[in-house]
Write an enzyme that holds these catalytic residues in place. Sequence first.
Site, mmCIF file in Angstrom:
data_model
loop_
_atom_site.group_PDB
_atom_site.id
_atom_site.type_symbol
_atom_site.label_atom_id
_atom_site.label_comp_id
_atom_site.label_asym_id
_atom_site.label_seq_id
_atom_site.Cartn_x
_atom_site.Cartn_y
_atom_site.Cartn_z
ATOM 1 C CE LYS A 126 -4.469 0.906 0.305
ATOM 2 N NZ LYS A 126 -5.619 0.040 -0.039
ATOM 3 C CG ASP A 166 -7.347 3.279 -0.741
ATOM 4 O OD1 ASP A 166 -7.687 2.099 -0.697
ATOM 5 O OD2 ASP A 166 -7.533 4.065 0.218
HETATM 6 N N1 GLU Z 1 -7.454 0.291 -2.857
HETATM 7 C C1 GLU Z 1 -8.178 -0.914 -3.171
HETATM 8 C C2 GLU Z 1 -8.158 -1.843 -1.972
HETATM 9 O O1 GLU Z 1 -8.195 -1.367 -0.848
HETATM 10 C C3 GLU Z 1 -7.722 -1.553 -4.480
HETATM 11 C C4 GLU Z 1 -6.295 -1.922 -4.567
HETATM 12 C C5 GLU Z 1 -5.863 -2.418 -5.947
HETATM 13 O O2 GLU Z 1 -6.681 -2.474 -6.834
HETATM 14 O O3 GLU Z 1 -4.685 -2.740 -6.069
HETATM 15 O O4 GLU Z 1 -8.168 -3.042 -2.060
#
Ligand code: GLU
Length: 448
Positions: A126, A166
């Site tokens: 992340k 996100d």
């Molecule tokens: N931000 C999204 C999550 O919390 C998607 C992450 C992604 O697609 O890599 O899973």
Amino acid sequence: MSYVDEVYELVVEKNPAQPEFHQAVKEVLESLRVVIEANEEEYRKEALLERLTTPERVILFRVPWVDDKGQVQVNNGFRVQFNSAIGPYKGGLRFHPSVNLGIIKFLGFEQIFKNSLTSLPIGGGKGGSDFDPKGKSDREVMAFCQSFMTELYRHIGSDTDVPAGDIGVGGREIGYMYGQYKRIKDVYEGVLTGKGLTYGGSLARTEATGYGLLYLTREMLKSNGIDIAGKTIAISGAGNVAIYAAQKAIQMGAKVVTCSDSTGWIYDPEGIDVDLLKEVKEVKRARLTEYAAARKSAEYHEKKNGEHGVWTVKCDIALPCATQNELDLEDAKALVANGVTAVCEGANMPTTLDATKYLQDNKILFVCGKASNAGGVATSALEMSQNSERLSWTFEEVDKKLEQIMINIFHNIDDAAKKYGKEGDYVTGANIAGFLKVAEAMKAQGIV
Ligand code: GLU
């Protein structure tokens, strides 16, 4: 002291002032207790839990950019590459003033288990920044995104680490970052997901988290003998997850009566008008006051300190789709008092630990985000597959795969809960099922 408690204490001691990270670790470790304690000495000897709770790599960097007045601004940039046992690091980027290392670590940690649950080959990561895109011009957002990528590019790649969106990062931001990556690295590869359809994006990725939430919710209700059609649903948030959750819920015959943003919330007893909500949020990037102004049946409530907003409304199903810790013990009590039967998380960790316990103690069907919001990242993995084979699939193809993935996730977590004597405890089921695959891969790959 048990190994689980020892590791939790160690995590708190070694990561001071990161309460969200502690909370995410506590939830997972509590669920894993039955698994770990059955084989405690082996796990302890291999320090598996210490390795699981320590990121493989943490990258912190400066992001300088120039605003429209010519003033230089400086933000913090983060990428936490948490665990690559089952695939390249995968997880979104969050741009929001509340972002700090603890927030990114909690999100990265959650992502490990969520990504494992999708059954696709993606590790956990992340990133993000304390930059706030709200109120910035397109040029300022571009300047920030280009500067952010000017550092991040060296740490990512389609087989290394694949960021996505996100909170605060949507199609516009992904586009600017993709352009800068390509310019610096001179490769056209699927290094980011959530891309536009003209340059490698996947159909149904935009809808995927919200749609996936509803596919799983419907399956979970069905397995408990409940039909989602005709139910009243309270949703929080008005971003990408909330909008498409509302859209799919309505398609399934339910009625969605609430949504919210950072300054207020809407109660619309006639049912949220999703097209209007999309216009206000996706096109105008405006506040919900504009929704209320355009719709007679809608009541707008300003968010005041200590006010509990959407969770005070009578509903059968609650879908928190805004942000972490938005549903606390008082909210849980109000929902139970109002007769809620199910709570499924669309956001990451929106329910506090004591609220989760209260809901579970009161026999409310509760599914945690790492299972119920996994549709977004699952579809990102499908975008990666399409980029690798240099093809694009139809909307129906992607949507069908997403639906099947969500149905499989539900049965996987349901089975894991039953197997470990916790029938109906989908939090324990999700954490155990997510963990077992990662742990096995880590063991197989030795001490790395
Ligand atoms: N931000 C999204 C999550 O919390 C998607 C992450 C992604 O697609 O890599 O899973």
